[in-house]
Design a protein around this motif. Structure first.
Motif, PDB file in Angstrom:
ATOM      1  N   ALA A 123       7.191  63.505  16.693  1.00  0.00           N
ATOM      2  CA  ALA A 123       7.819  62.740  15.646  1.00  0.00           C
ATOM      3  C   ALA A 123       7.907  63.515  14.336  1.00  0.00           C
ATOM      4  N   ARG A 124       6.683  64.479  14.383  1.00  0.00           N
ATOM      5  CA  ARG A 124       6.707  65.278  13.153  1.00  0.00           C
ATOM      6  C   ARG A 124       7.614  66.463  13.141  1.00  0.00           C
ATOM      7  N   ILE A 125       8.508  66.629  14.074  1.00  0.00           N
ATOM      8  CA  ILE A 125       9.846  67.558  14.211  1.00  0.00           C
ATOM      9  C   ILE A 125      10.877  67.119  13.261  1.00  0.00           C
ATOM     10  N   TYR A 126      11.195  65.893  13.464  1.00  0.00           N
ATOM     11  CA  TYR A 126      12.201  65.456  12.770  1.00  0.00           C
ATOM     12  C   TYR A 126      12.410  65.720  11.349  1.00  0.00           C
ATOM     13  N   PRO A 127      11.525  65.936  10.234  1.00  0.00           N
ATOM     14  CA  PRO A 127      11.541  66.205   8.987  1.00  0.00           C
ATOM     15  C   PRO A 127      12.452  67.650   8.902  1.00  0.00           C
ATOM     16  N   LEU A 128      12.452  68.286  10.189  1.00  0.00           N
ATOM     17  CA  LEU A 128      13.194  69.942   9.976  1.00  0.00           C
ATOM     18  C   LEU A 128      14.542  69.594   9.751  1.00  0.00           C
ATOM     19  N   ALA A 129      15.101  68.442  10.155  1.00  0.00           N
ATOM     20  CA  ALA A 129      16.402  68.380  10.409  1.00  0.00           C
ATOM     21  C   ALA A 129      17.037  67.380   9.071  1.00  0.00           C
ATOM     22  N   ASP A 130      18.262  67.455   8.864  1.00  0.00           N
ATOM     23  CA  ASP A 130      19.074  67.039   7.729  1.00  0.00           C
ATOM     24  C   ASP A 130      19.561  65.786   8.099  1.00  0.00           C
ATOM     25  N   GLU A 131      19.790  65.568   9.521  1.00  0.00           N
ATOM     26  CA  GLU A 131      20.077  64.329  10.289  1.00  0.00           C
ATOM     27  C   GLU A 131      20.261  64.581  11.508  1.00  0.00           C
ATOM     28  N   ALA A 132      19.999  63.221  12.171  1.00  0.00           N
ATOM     29  CA  ALA A 132      20.000  62.988  13.766  1.00  0.00           C
ATOM     30  C   ALA A 132      21.556  62.540  14.371  1.00  0.00           C
ATOM     31  N   ILE A 133      22.037  63.188  15.423  1.00  0.00           N
ATOM     32  CA  ILE A 133      23.362  62.811  15.765  1.00  0.00           C
ATOM     33  C   ILE A 133      23.077  62.514  17.317  1.00  0.00           C
ATOM     34  N   SER A 134      23.915  61.508  17.947  1.00  0.00           N
ATOM     35  CA  SER A 134      23.917  61.195  19.464  1.00  0.00           C
ATOM     36  C   SER A 134      25.465  61.296  19.774  1.00  0.00           C
ATOM     37  N   ILE A 135      25.732  61.685  21.154  1.00  0.00           N
ATOM     38  CA  ILE A 135      27.065  61.401  21.602  1.00  0.00           C
ATOM     39  C   ILE A 135      27.307  60.322  22.134  1.00  0.00           C
ATOM     40  N   GLY A 136      26.271  59.261  22.195  1.00  0.00           N
ATOM     41  CA  GLY A 136      26.587  58.093  22.919  1.00  0.00           C
ATOM     42  C   GLY A 136      25.422  57.406  23.470  1.00  0.00           C
ATOM     43  N   ASP A 137      25.563  56.339  23.732  1.00  0.00           N
ATOM     44  CA  ASP A 137      24.477  55.523  24.270  1.00  0.00           C
ATOM     45  C   ASP A 137      24.119  55.606  25.855  1.00  0.00           C
ATOM     46  N   PHE A 138      23.566  56.737  25.986  1.00  0.00           N
ATOM     47  CA  PHE A 138      23.116  57.200  27.473  1.00  0.00           C
ATOM     48  C   PHE A 138      21.931  58.264  27.271  1.00  0.00           C
ATOM     49  N   VAL A 139      21.139  58.586  28.252  1.00  0.00           N
ATOM     50  CA  VAL A 139      20.098  59.782  28.337  1.00  0.00           C
ATOM     51  C   VAL A 139      20.664  60.911  28.950  1.00  0.00           C
ATOM     52  N   LEU A 140      20.304  61.843  28.281  1.00  0.00           N
ATOM     53  CA  LEU A 140      20.784  63.286  28.945  1.00  0.00           C
ATOM     54  C   LEU A 140      19.161  63.942  29.147  1.00  0.00           C
ATOM     55  N   THR A 141      19.249  64.926  29.961  1.00  0.00           N
ATOM     56  CA  THR A 141      18.044  65.752  30.196  1.00  0.00           C
ATOM     57  C   THR A 141      17.496  66.516  28.958  1.00  0.00           C
ATOM     58  N   GLY A 142      18.507  66.984  28.247  1.00  0.00           N
ATOM     59  CA  GLY A 142      18.072  67.744  26.960  1.00  0.00           C
ATOM     60  C   GLY A 142      19.489  67.571  25.887  1.00  0.00           C
ATOM     61  N   GLY A 143      19.142  68.452  24.537  1.00  0.00           N
ATOM     62  CA  GLY A 143      20.076  68.265  23.524  1.00  0.00           C
ATOM     63  C   GLY A 143      21.116  69.372  24.016  1.00  0.00           C
ATOM     64  N   GLU A 144      21.219  70.205  24.736  1.00  0.00           N
ATOM     65  CA  GLU A 144      22.083  71.264  24.838  1.00  0.00           C
ATOM     66  C   GLU A 144      23.496  70.902  24.883  1.00  0.00           C
ATOM     67  N   LEU A 145      23.578  69.947  26.110  1.00  0.00           N
ATOM     68  CA  LEU A 145      25.171  69.438  26.280  1.00  0.00           C
ATOM     69  C   LEU A 145      25.526  68.679  25.044  1.00  0.00           C
ATOM     70  N   PRO A 146      24.977  67.900  24.231  1.00  0.00           N
ATOM     71  CA  PRO A 146      25.607  67.402  23.175  1.00  0.00           C
ATOM     72  C   PRO A 146      25.990  68.400  22.035  1.00  0.00           C
ATOM     73  N   ALA A 147      25.089  69.303  21.936  1.00  0.00           N
ATOM     74  CA  ALA A 147      25.289  70.480  20.976  1.00  0.00           C
ATOM     75  C   ALA A 147      26.559  71.347  21.137  1.00  0.00           C
ATOM     76  N   MET A 148      26.724  71.378  22.564  1.00  0.00           N
ATOM     77  CA  MET A 148      27.985  71.921  23.022  1.00  0.00           C
ATOM     78  C   MET A 148      29.277  71.058  22.828  1.00  0.00           C
ATOM     79  N   VAL A 149      29.072  69.609  23.038  1.00  0.00           N
ATOM     80  CA  VAL A 149      30.338  68.833  22.428  1.00  0.00           C
ATOM     81  C   VAL A 149      30.466  68.837  21.204  1.00  0.00           C
ATOM     82  N   ILE A 150      29.552  68.712  20.099  1.00  0.00           N
ATOM     83  CA  ILE A 150      29.861  68.763  18.966  1.00  0.00           C
ATOM     84  C   ILE A 150      30.559  70.193  18.577  1.00  0.00           C
ATOM     85  N   THR A 151      29.978  71.317  18.930  1.00  0.00           N
ATOM     86  CA  THR A 151      30.396  72.609  18.601  1.00  0.00           C
ATOM     87  C   THR A 151      31.863  72.542  18.796  1.00  0.00           C
TER      88      THR A 151
END
Length: 250
Positions: A123-151
């Motif tokens: 939980a102490r990692i979250y202050p590193l970011a300006d904001e959190a973003i989700s691409i939907g109400d489902f679970v993925l293995t990691g954040g790489e795919l959402p980062a690709m979608v947003i990019t």
């Protein structure tokens, strides 16, 4: 725009970023994409980046130290972008990504994506970011795919990325509505003909038809979007007419 991916698996990005729109944007120099493996910032001999959670439970949790070192190194290296930079953490608890957010993020000179893996972040990692973003109400293995979608979505908003400057404004969700139906040759395919208005050459009528079709499709398939959009009196009149037509056809 400079994009930095903080990730354990830089190789995951090779396919999606090595083709199509994103590759062309990189080749044109519009996007400058960098990858930082935060395992390189783990200082123990086994290069651990995760550990078991305090309090017990399944899975492994990403440790704060390697992530802080990695993100701070990127921010220091790119300090020139500090005034126009956004650090994003990919997190299912964040607000769901939208086209409006894509437009907003396209206004920054640098985006830094923090991609988690395994059971989640300390939980102490979250202050590193300006904001959190989700691409939907489902679970993925990691954040790489959402980062690709947003990019991908953000890059389409950047001037010069798309071959036709009018392509992005005709996308679904660009103006809060679903996109209108598109047609190409042949004019008649198995009895299904292209609407006559699209062959008329009257651009004003074509624009009006397309807008009406966007309204009709949005009302039928995503009426929730209409509640968020400022509609003109004429739009409201059209929507009422579409609704009445649907009731009569039932």
């Amino acid at each position: 725009m400079r994009i930095d991916m903080i990730t354990l698996f830089p190789e995951m990005f090779a396919g999606p970023f090595g083709a199509s729109i994103t590759k062309r944007a990189v080749d044109k120099g519009i996007l400058d994409i960098h990858f930082t493996n935060f395992r390189d910032y783990s200082h123990d001999k086994h290069r651990h980046v995760d550990d078991s959670p305090f309090g017990g439970g399944a899975g492994m949790v990403l440790k704060p130290e390697p992530m802080y070192r990695a993100v701070r190194a990127v921010l220091e290296e790119t300090a020139a972008h500090a005034a126009s930079r956004r650090v994003l953490i990919m997190d299912p608890a964040g607000p769901v990504f939208t086209q409006a957010k894509a437009k907003e993020l396209a206004g920054y000179e640098q985006l830094v994506f923090i991609c988690g893996h395994y059971e989640g972040f300390d939980a102490r990692i979250y202050p590193l970011a300006d904001e959190a973003i989700s691409i939907g109400d489902f679970v993925l293995t990691g954040g790489e795919l959402p980062a690709m979608v947003i990019t991908d979505a953000v890059s389409r908003m950047l001037p010069g990325v798309l071959g036709d400057a009018e392509s992005a404004p005709t996308d679904s969700f660009y103006d809060g509505l679903l996109g209108f139906p598109q047609y190409t040759r042949p004019r008649d395919f198995e009895g299904m003909e292209v609407p006559e208005v699209l062959l008329s050459g009257d651009h004003a009528k074509i624009r009006q038809w397309r807008h009406e079709q966007s309204l009709r499709l949005t009302q039928a398939k995503r009426p929730d979007l209409l509640a968020k959009k400022e509609l003109s009196d004429k739009d409201l009149e059209l929507l009422q007419r579409f609704a009445q037509s649907e009731e009569q056809s039932e």
